[in-house]
Scaffold this active site. Structure first.
Site, PDB file in Angstrom:
ATOM      1  N   PRO A 150       0.710  -1.373   0.029  1.00  0.00           N
ATOM      2  CA  PRO A 150      -0.110   0.104   0.014  1.00  0.00           C
ATOM      3  C   PRO A 150       0.817   1.447   0.057  1.00  0.00           C
ATOM      4  O   PRO A 150       1.973   1.156   0.740  1.00  0.00           O
ATOM      5  CB  PRO A 150      -0.889  -0.195   1.150  1.00  0.00           C
ATOM      6  CG  PRO A 150      -0.080  -1.111   1.999  1.00  0.00           C
ATOM      7  CD  PRO A 150       0.342  -2.088   1.282  1.00  0.00           C
ATOM      8  N   ASN A 151       0.325   2.128  -0.764  1.00  0.00           N
ATOM      9  CA  ASN A 151       0.859   3.741  -0.802  1.00  0.00           C
ATOM     10  C   ASN A 151       2.230   3.843  -1.490  1.00  0.00           C
ATOM     11  O   ASN A 151       2.785   4.840  -1.889  1.00  0.00           O
ATOM     12  CB  ASN A 151       0.929   4.148   0.556  1.00  0.00           C
ATOM     13  CG  ASN A 151      -0.424   4.210   1.286  1.00  0.00           C
ATOM     14  OD1 ASN A 151      -1.447   4.918   0.819  1.00  0.00           O
ATOM     15  ND2 ASN A 151      -0.429   3.535   2.582  1.00  0.00           N
TER      16      ASN A 151
ATOM     17  N   ARG B  84       4.145  11.031  -1.828  1.00  0.00           N
ATOM     18  CA  ARG B  84       4.056  10.801  -0.394  1.00  0.00           C
ATOM     19  C   ARG B  84       5.376  11.137   0.210  1.00  0.00           C
ATOM     20  O   ARG B  84       6.475  10.612  -0.249  1.00  0.00           O
ATOM     21  CB  ARG B  84       3.665   9.400  -0.013  1.00  0.00           C
ATOM     22  CG  ARG B  84       4.733   8.327  -0.388  1.00  0.00           C
ATOM     23  CD  ARG B  84       4.353   7.078  -0.029  1.00  0.00           C
ATOM     24  NE  ARG B  84       4.200   6.560   1.373  1.00  0.00           N
ATOM     25  CZ  ARG B  84       4.409   5.232   1.908  1.00  0.00           C
ATOM     26  NH1 ARG B  84       4.662   4.311   1.082  1.00  0.00           N
ATOM     27  NH2 ARG B  84       4.255   4.979   3.144  1.00  0.00           N
TER      28      ARG B  84
ATOM     29  N   TYR C 172      10.742   9.333   1.273  1.00  0.00           N
ATOM     30  CA  TYR C 172      10.890   8.396   0.219  1.00  0.00           C
ATOM     31  C   TYR C 172      11.622   8.868  -1.174  1.00  0.00           C
ATOM     32  O   TYR C 172      11.714   8.006  -1.957  1.00  0.00           O
ATOM     33  CB  TYR C 172       9.377   7.547  -0.101  1.00  0.00           C
ATOM     34  CG  TYR C 172       8.842   7.069   1.050  1.00  0.00           C
ATOM     35  CD1 TYR C 172       9.313   5.688   1.563  1.00  0.00           C
ATOM     36  CD2 TYR C 172       7.595   7.578   2.015  1.00  0.00           C
ATOM     37  CE1 TYR C 172       8.930   4.975   2.822  1.00  0.00           C
ATOM     38  CE2 TYR C 172       7.273   6.915   3.066  1.00  0.00           C
ATOM     39  CZ  TYR C 172       7.844   5.793   3.316  1.00  0.00           C
ATOM     40  OH  TYR C 172       7.412   5.191   4.530  1.00  0.00           O
TER      41      TYR C 172
ATOM     42  N   ASN D 147       8.154  -5.633  -1.103  1.00  0.00           N
ATOM     43  CA  ASN D 147       8.127  -4.450  -0.172  1.00  0.00           C
ATOM     44  C   ASN D 147       6.478  -4.538   0.347  1.00  0.00           C
ATOM     45  O   ASN D 147       5.674  -3.942  -0.507  1.00  0.00           O
ATOM     46  CB  ASN D 147       8.486  -3.202  -0.920  1.00  0.00           C
ATOM     47  CG  ASN D 147       8.455  -1.952   0.079  1.00  0.00           C
ATOM     48  OD1 ASN D 147       7.967  -2.118   1.123  1.00  0.00           O
ATOM     49  ND2 ASN D 147       9.018  -0.947  -0.139  1.00  0.00           N
TER      50      ASN D 147
ATOM     51  N   ALA E  73       3.344  -0.879   4.693  1.00  0.00           N
ATOM     52  CA  ALA E  73       2.747  -0.831   6.003  1.00  0.00           C
ATOM     53  C   ALA E  73       2.480  -2.206   6.455  1.00  0.00           C
ATOM     54  O   ALA E  73       2.366  -2.682   7.734  1.00  0.00           O
ATOM     55  CB  ALA E  73       1.664  -0.224   6.125  1.00  0.00           C
TER      56      ALA E  73
ATOM     57  N   GLU F  37      12.994  -9.297   0.857  1.00  0.00           N
ATOM     58  CA  GLU F  37      12.174  -8.013   1.469  1.00  0.00           C
ATOM     59  C   GLU F  37      13.108  -6.547   1.106  1.00  0.00           C
ATOM     60  O   GLU F  37      14.066  -6.752   1.525  1.00  0.00           O
ATOM     61  CB  GLU F  37      12.198  -8.176   2.974  1.00  0.00           C
ATOM     62  CG  GLU F  37      11.633  -7.135   3.841  1.00  0.00           C
ATOM     63  CD  GLU F  37      11.697  -7.310   5.199  1.00  0.00           C
ATOM     64  OE1 GLU F  37      12.483  -7.900   5.771  1.00  0.00           O
ATOM     65  OE2 GLU F  37      10.976  -6.591   6.022  1.00  0.00           O
TER      66      GLU F  37
ATOM     67  N   HIS G 148      12.714  -2.475   1.708  1.00  0.00           N
ATOM     68  CA  HIS G 148      12.286  -1.213   2.115  1.00  0.00           C
ATOM     69  C   HIS G 148      13.148   0.071   1.757  1.00  0.00           C
ATOM     70  O   HIS G 148      14.426   0.055   1.862  1.00  0.00           O
ATOM     71  CB  HIS G 148      12.338  -1.176   3.728  1.00  0.00           C
ATOM     72  CG  HIS G 148      11.311  -2.119   4.225  1.00  0.00           C
ATOM     73  ND1 HIS G 148      10.071  -2.171   4.068  1.00  0.00           N
ATOM     74  CD2 HIS G 148      11.487  -3.466   4.970  1.00  0.00           C
ATOM     75  CE1 HIS G 148       9.200  -3.319   4.499  1.00  0.00           C
ATOM     76  NE2 HIS G 148      10.400  -4.157   5.137  1.00  0.00           N
TER      77      HIS G 148
ATOM     78  N   ARG H  35      13.331   4.073  12.300  1.00  0.00           N
ATOM     79  CA  ARG H  35      11.893   4.812  12.326  1.00  0.00           C
ATOM     80  C   ARG H  35      11.226   4.364  13.516  1.00  0.00           C
ATOM     81  O   ARG H  35      11.971   4.239  14.832  1.00  0.00           O
ATOM     82  CB  ARG H  35      11.396   4.644  11.082  1.00  0.00           C
ATOM     83  CG  ARG H  35      12.037   5.321   9.957  1.00  0.00           C
ATOM     84  CD  ARG H  35      11.352   5.003   8.694  1.00  0.00           C
ATOM     85  NE  ARG H  35      10.011   5.772   8.641  1.00  0.00           N
ATOM     86  CZ  ARG H  35       9.175   5.840   7.815  1.00  0.00           C
ATOM     87  NH1 ARG H  35       9.315   4.961   6.659  1.00  0.00           N
ATOM     88  NH2 ARG H  35       8.004   6.419   7.764  1.00  0.00           N
TER      89      ARG H  35
HETATM   90  C1  DQA Z   1       8.084   1.185   3.547  1.00  0.00           C
HETATM   91  C2  DQA Z   1       8.240   1.196   5.257  1.00  0.00           C
HETATM   92  C3  DQA Z   1       7.309   0.910   5.772  1.00  0.00           C
HETATM   93  O1  DQA Z   1       7.154   0.842   7.267  1.00  0.00           O
HETATM   94  C4  DQA Z   1       6.166   1.842   5.196  1.00  0.00           C
HETATM   95  O2  DQA Z   1       4.855   1.507   5.882  1.00  0.00           O
HETATM   96  C5  DQA Z   1       5.997   1.935   3.839  1.00  0.00           C
HETATM   97  C6  DQA Z   1       7.187   1.790   3.030  1.00  0.00           C
HETATM   98  C7  DQA Z   1       9.652   1.382   2.864  1.00  0.00           C
HETATM   99  O3  DQA Z   1       9.702   0.928   1.655  1.00  0.00           O
HETATM  100  O4  DQA Z   1      10.480   2.114   3.372  1.00  0.00           O
HETATM  101  O5  DQA Z   1       5.094   2.166   3.343  1.00  0.00           O
HETATM  102  O6  DQA Z   1       8.145  -0.372   3.279  1.00  0.00           O
END
Ligand code: DQA
Length: 141
Positions: free
Chosen positions: A9-10, A17, A22, A73, A76, A97, A99, A106
């Site tokens: 998501p997002n 965002r 990011y 990835n 959240a 994985e 990020h 964080r």
């Molecule tokens: C994320 C880190 C997560 O904590 C966050 O909720 C994201 C992006 C990252 O790519 O840094 O949406 O996965």
């Protein structure tokens, strides 16, 4: 090698965002980067993005027998989803994985990664480059 890239998501809001966290590059930029890299490396790539946990579980299940590696990835859902962890374990496809941000520096709620428990490697805090390192890891296995 057939690699499935899954974004949670997002991540489709990249570029809009929280650019301080990011970066300013967009989701389209990320997809182009991954697609060009895969072409260079002769890897078959599918990129999937969803804001819905169940759709991500469906996509992981559908990967069984169709993909040799998963780059994920979960965004959240990383920190909440036992369902995504179980899906990754169910198909047992080598997974890594990613990020973009350095989640280790964080909030406390970002310190647990369920999906990461089913992944062979984590690439964290490397920006978009993390995806390419993840692809390299799977290709070099
Ligand atoms: C994320 C880190 C997560 O904590 C966050 O909720 C994201 C992006 C990252 O790519 O840094 O949406 O996965």
């Amino acid at each position: 090698m057939r690699i499935l890239v899954i974004n949670g998501p997002n991540l489709n809001m990249l570029g809009i965002r929280e650019p301080d966290i990011y970066g300013k590059n967009t989701y389209a930029d990320l997809c182009a980067l991954i697609e060009n890299y895969a072409k260079e490396k002769n890897a078959e790539i599918k990129i999937f993005q969803s804001n819905h946990e169940g759709s991500i579980v469906d996509e992981i299940q559908a990967a069984f027998g169709n993909f040799d590696g998963i780059v994920i990835n979960p965004a959240a859902y990383t920190h909440t989803s036992v369902a995504i962890l179980d899906a990754l374990k169910s198909v047992a496809i080598p997974a890594v994985e990613i990020h973009i941000s350095d989640v280790s520096k964080r909030e406390d709620f970002r310190q647990i990664s369920y999906a990461g428990m089913a992944c062979e490697k984590s690439f964290i805090g490397l920006g978009f480059d993390g995806y390419l390192r993840g692809i390299d890891y799977l290709l070099n296995k």
